[in-house]
Write an enzyme that holds these catalytic residues in place. Sequence first.
Site, PDB file in Angstrom:
ATOM      1  N   TYR A 164       7.512  -9.109  15.585  1.00  0.00           N
ATOM      2  CA  TYR A 164       7.376  -8.189  14.367  1.00  0.00           C
ATOM      3  C   TYR A 164       8.296  -7.014  14.918  1.00  0.00           C
ATOM      4  O   TYR A 164       9.064  -6.306  13.987  1.00  0.00           O
ATOM      5  CB  TYR A 164       6.071  -8.229  13.766  1.00  0.00           C
ATOM      6  N   ASP A 168       5.666   2.316  14.807  1.00  0.00           N
ATOM      7  CA  ASP A 168       5.886   2.424  16.683  1.00  0.00           C
ATOM      8  C   ASP A 168       5.820   1.503  17.235  1.00  0.00           C
ATOM      9  O   ASP A 168       5.816   1.282  18.186  1.00  0.00           O
ATOM     10  CB  ASP A 168       4.195   2.641  16.468  1.00  0.00           C
ATOM     11  N   TRP A 171      -0.123   3.048  12.449  1.00  0.00           N
ATOM     12  CA  TRP A 171      -1.866   2.814  11.664  1.00  0.00           C
ATOM     13  C   TRP A 171      -2.009   3.044  10.048  1.00  0.00           C
ATOM     14  O   TRP A 171      -2.830   4.302   9.743  1.00  0.00           O
ATOM     15  CB  TRP A 171      -2.262   3.894  12.555  1.00  0.00           C
ATOM     16  N   ALA A 215       8.375  -5.327   3.508  1.00  0.00           N
ATOM     17  CA  ALA A 215       8.392  -5.879   4.798  1.00  0.00           C
ATOM     18  C   ALA A 215       7.385  -7.232   5.153  1.00  0.00           C
ATOM     19  O   ALA A 215       6.661  -7.628   3.974  1.00  0.00           O
ATOM     20  CB  ALA A 215       8.185  -4.637   6.063  1.00  0.00           C
ATOM     21  N   GLN A 220       1.145  -1.333  -0.071  1.00  0.00           N
ATOM     22  CA  GLN A 220      -0.264   0.216   0.042  1.00  0.00           C
ATOM     23  C   GLN A 220       0.297   1.391   0.458  1.00  0.00           C
ATOM     24  O   GLN A 220       0.207   2.154  -0.267  1.00  0.00           O
ATOM     25  CB  GLN A 220      -1.077  -0.254   1.432  1.00  0.00           C
TER      26      GLN A 220
HETATM   27  N1  NAP Z   1       0.614  -0.697   7.850  1.00  0.00           N
HETATM   28  C1  NAP Z   1       0.906  -1.259   8.775  1.00  0.00           C
HETATM   29  O1  NAP Z   1       0.418   0.228   9.487  1.00  0.00           O
HETATM   30  C2  NAP Z   1       2.843   0.269   8.728  1.00  0.00           C
HETATM   31  C3  NAP Z   1       2.842   0.720  10.296  1.00  0.00           C
HETATM   32  C4  NAP Z   1       4.164   0.920  10.081  1.00  0.00           C
HETATM   33  C5  NAP Z   1       5.168   0.693   9.177  1.00  0.00           C
HETATM   34  N2  NAP Z   1       4.951   0.229   8.473  1.00  0.00           N
HETATM   35  C6  NAP Z   1       5.927  -0.320   8.181  1.00  0.00           C
HETATM   36  O2  NAP Z   1       5.483   0.944   6.074  1.00  0.00           O
HETATM   37  C7  NAP Z   1       6.331   0.144   5.156  1.00  0.00           C
HETATM   38  C8  NAP Z   1       5.213  -0.575   4.273  1.00  0.00           C
HETATM   39  O3  NAP Z   1       4.487  -0.867   4.753  1.00  0.00           O
HETATM   40  P1  NAP Z   1       2.523  -1.293   3.485  1.00  0.00           P
HETATM   41  O4  NAP Z   1       2.042  -1.099   5.115  1.00  0.00           O
HETATM   42  O5  NAP Z   1       2.464  -1.050   2.606  1.00  0.00           O
HETATM   43  O6  NAP Z   1       2.388  -3.096   3.857  1.00  0.00           O
HETATM   44  P2  NAP Z   1       2.466  -3.943   2.591  1.00  0.00           P
HETATM   45  O7  NAP Z   1       1.162  -3.738   2.131  1.00  0.00           O
HETATM   46  O8  NAP Z   1       2.156  -5.160   3.805  1.00  0.00           O
HETATM   47  O9  NAP Z   1       3.545  -3.963   1.844  1.00  0.00           O
HETATM   48  C9  NAP Z   1       4.665  -5.368   2.214  1.00  0.00           C
HETATM   49  C10 NAP Z   1       5.181  -5.068   0.840  1.00  0.00           C
HETATM   50  O10 NAP Z   1       6.133  -5.690   1.354  1.00  0.00           O
HETATM   51  C11 NAP Z   1       6.218  -7.125   0.036  1.00  0.00           C
HETATM   52  N3  NAP Z   1       7.224  -8.499  -0.022  1.00  0.00           N
HETATM   53  C12 NAP Z   1       6.950  -8.996   1.989  1.00  0.00           C
HETATM   54  N4  NAP Z   1       7.980 -10.109   1.784  1.00  0.00           N
HETATM   55  C13 NAP Z   1       8.998  -9.720   1.150  1.00  0.00           C
HETATM   56  C14 NAP Z   1      10.301 -10.140  -0.054  1.00  0.00           C
HETATM   57  N5  NAP Z   1      10.904 -11.315   0.837  1.00  0.00           N
HETATM   58  N6  NAP Z   1      10.526  -9.573  -0.957  1.00  0.00           N
HETATM   59  C15 NAP Z   1       9.554  -8.689  -1.305  1.00  0.00           C
HETATM   60  N7  NAP Z   1       8.713  -8.556  -0.936  1.00  0.00           N
HETATM   61  C16 NAP Z   1       8.481  -8.213  -0.342  1.00  0.00           C
HETATM   62  C17 NAP Z   1       4.691  -7.421   0.125  1.00  0.00           C
HETATM   63  O11 NAP Z   1       4.747  -8.755  -1.200  1.00  0.00           O
HETATM   64  P3  NAP Z   1       3.488  -9.499  -0.691  1.00  0.00           P
HETATM   65  O12 NAP Z   1       2.614  -8.721  -0.711  1.00  0.00           O
HETATM   66  O13 NAP Z   1       3.118 -10.787  -1.413  1.00  0.00           O
HETATM   67  O14 NAP Z   1       3.769 -10.474   1.085  1.00  0.00           O
HETATM   68  C18 NAP Z   1       4.208  -6.206   0.152  1.00  0.00           C
HETATM   69  O15 NAP Z   1       3.659  -6.220  -1.221  1.00  0.00           O
HETATM   70  C19 NAP Z   1       6.542  -1.736   6.195  1.00  0.00           C
HETATM   71  O16 NAP Z   1       8.042  -1.235   6.206  1.00  0.00           O
HETATM   72  C20 NAP Z   1       6.331  -1.526   7.196  1.00  0.00           C
HETATM   73  O17 NAP Z   1       6.741  -2.232   7.813  1.00  0.00           O
HETATM   74  C21 NAP Z   1       3.968  -0.383   8.312  1.00  0.00           C
END
Ligand code: NAP
Length: 272
Positions: free
Chosen positions: A123, A100, A147, A58, A11
């Site tokens: 995580y 967070d 979030w 991630a 996302q």
């Molecule tokens: N979502 C939240 O609320 C939140 C909050 C704080 C921080 N973050 C951080 O923000 C960043 C972006 O998060 P997001 O919400 O955009 O996450 P997301 O929508 O879950 O996207 C993560 C992406 O990483 C890909 N991925 C997973 N394993 C992989 C691998 N081995 N090689 C290459 N790609 C891989 C996933 O692919 P698949 O879908 O195929 O697994 C997905 O496209 C991350 O670092 C996350 O930790 C997120």
Amino acid sequence: MNIIVSGASGQLAEAIRRHWQKHFLIMPPESELNLTSRESIQSTIQKYKPDVFVNCAAYTNVDAAEADAEQAFLVNAKAVQWIAEECNGTDTLLVQISTDYIFDGLSKSPYIENDLAKPCNVYGQSKFEGEIAALTSKKCLLFRTAWLYDTWGKNFFTTMLKLASQGKPLRIVDDQHGSPTSCRALARQLLFAVENQWRGLFNATCSGETTWYGFADAIFKKLNLTPNYSACNSSEYPTPVKRPVYSVLDNSKRKLQGPDLMGNWEDALEEL
Ligand SMILES: NC(=O)c1ccc[n+]([C@@H]2O[C@H](COP(=O)([O-])OP(=O)(O)OC[C@H]3O[C@@H](n4cnc5c(N)ncnc54)[C@H](OP(=O)(O)O)[C@@H]3O)[C@@H](O)[C@H]2O)c1
């Protein structure tokens, strides 16, 4: 600038795809850039020699990570070390996104960047080790956020809309506090930071705080939706993994560094 974005199907990556169009974005699919493979990371960075590598990939499934710790640490920590080493060789800026969840949530006031990290689940621990790894790169920008949601992807906002359309009664947790942050607001702030050579660690959430129930209530009211929903405690909605009950981040450092392009969480929701 030439910019590689990992995790292209996620996302936040989608928000970057939409909002960073003035730059040359390289967004390889996971079949080409897989963070579990050092060789894949090396060959992608060597092929494009980017100015910036934005690591949006991630292992983000908090519940699954607990039983799959090896994979979570590989993607969220070890791979970041490999990326940092490769970026050092090509003089590439590494942009790392953290969370967070590196905090235990026992604070009563917003966390600043230098507060002690004390993750309460796999995580969070793996993401904290990813922070340490990212900071070994010569050029690093580290944004801690929380979030995340938007109108695309799998997140609280899209889940609430789906559940509301199913017509079943909803019980929503009202004792976990945080700051809903739209991916587009984060992408906007991140772009400014990259273009203006910010370096180091910054908290980057929308301002203000609420609970999951408060967030759901705001979503339904803004969209004139009237599902049957009510507040509950975390104890009534047990999940396999402990989560911080209070994970509001203090954005003062970021706001001193430059303009606040993220705003309050309610304004960001309105923008959607
Ligand atoms: N979502 C939240 O609320 C939140 C909050 C704080 C921080 N973050 C951080 O923000 C960043 C972006 O998060 P997001 O919400 O955009 O996450 P997301 O929508 O879950 O996207 C993560 C992406 O990483 C890909 N991925 C997973 N394993 C992989 C691998 N081995 N090689 C290459 N790609 C891989 C996933 O692919 P698949 O879908 O195929 O697994 C997905 O496209 C991350 O670092 C996350 O930790 C997120």
